[in-house]
Scaffold this active site. Sequence first.
Site, PDB file in Angstrom:
ATOM      1  N   CYS A  48       5.208  -9.009  14.972  1.00  0.00           N
ATOM      2  CA  CYS A  48       6.383 -10.012  14.274  1.00  0.00           C
ATOM      3  C   CYS A  48       6.145  -9.855  12.924  1.00  0.00           C
ATOM      4  O   CYS A  48       5.137 -10.463  12.501  1.00  0.00           O
ATOM      5  CB  CYS A  48       6.154 -11.323  14.842  1.00  0.00           C
ATOM      6  SG  CYS A  48       7.615 -12.243  14.303  1.00  0.00           S
ATOM      7  N   CYS A  72      -4.408  -2.595   2.171  1.00  0.00           N
ATOM      8  CA  CYS A  72      -4.797  -3.491   0.822  1.00  0.00           C
ATOM      9  C   CYS A  72      -4.769  -4.786   0.910  1.00  0.00           C
ATOM     10  O   CYS A  72      -4.842  -5.514  -0.136  1.00  0.00           O
ATOM     11  CB  CYS A  72      -3.986  -2.584  -0.179  1.00  0.00           C
ATOM     12  SG  CYS A  72      -2.306  -2.713  -0.212  1.00  0.00           S
ATOM     13  N   CYS A 104       0.711  -1.125  -0.051  1.00  0.00           N
ATOM     14  CA  CYS A 104      -0.062  -0.053   0.059  1.00  0.00           C
ATOM     15  C   CYS A 104       0.684   1.300  -0.179  1.00  0.00           C
ATOM     16  O   CYS A 104       0.312   2.348  -0.178  1.00  0.00           O
ATOM     17  CB  CYS A 104      -1.035   0.107   1.244  1.00  0.00           C
ATOM     18  SG  CYS A 104      -2.004  -1.410   1.304  1.00  0.00           S
TER      19      CYS A 104
END
Length: 180
Positions: free
Chosen positions: A166, A146, A97
């Site tokens: 993580c 996205c 994104c």
Amino acid sequence: MTRTKAAIILGVFILGMVVILFINRKPQAINTQVRANPQEKIISGKFDKSKMKSDAEWKKILTPDQYHILREAGTEIPFTGVLDHEARKGTYYSVGCNEPVFRSEQKYDSGTGWPSFWAPINPGALVLREDNSIPGEPRTEVLDKCGGHLGHVFDDGPAPTGKRYCMNSEALKFVADEKQ
């Protein structure tokens, strides 16, 4: 070398290979646009529908490794990511994104081999979703706006949040602050 030592060495080698194969396995075909699964509900955040792309578009934009991680929920081998030991001040962006998702101030060394953060850059930067892909091991998946898989969040992080986001290095882009 005794037979017992040889058997132990062979056993450790086989176990290591199984772990490596499991980490690098490619999941079954899934809807890669948002990979929606009605059994896995959104916990928080919202997708930005204007940033959604087709598989063909993602394959043109992302490297094969990025595509595997972001669109197929893959995982890079621990301790191989370039951002695990990144220590400069700056911002981490989602590769898919190109939106900021973490800051260096929230990064810490978790010892897991993946870049880890105790909080996102802001509460609305990520989408958290239930992940039941491993039977008997419910987790929380971290996605960008996205629909790209970034990693998982666990409840074993440091104060002040107790969270460990993580992340996969391949799913992030680091931009250093101008003044260091």
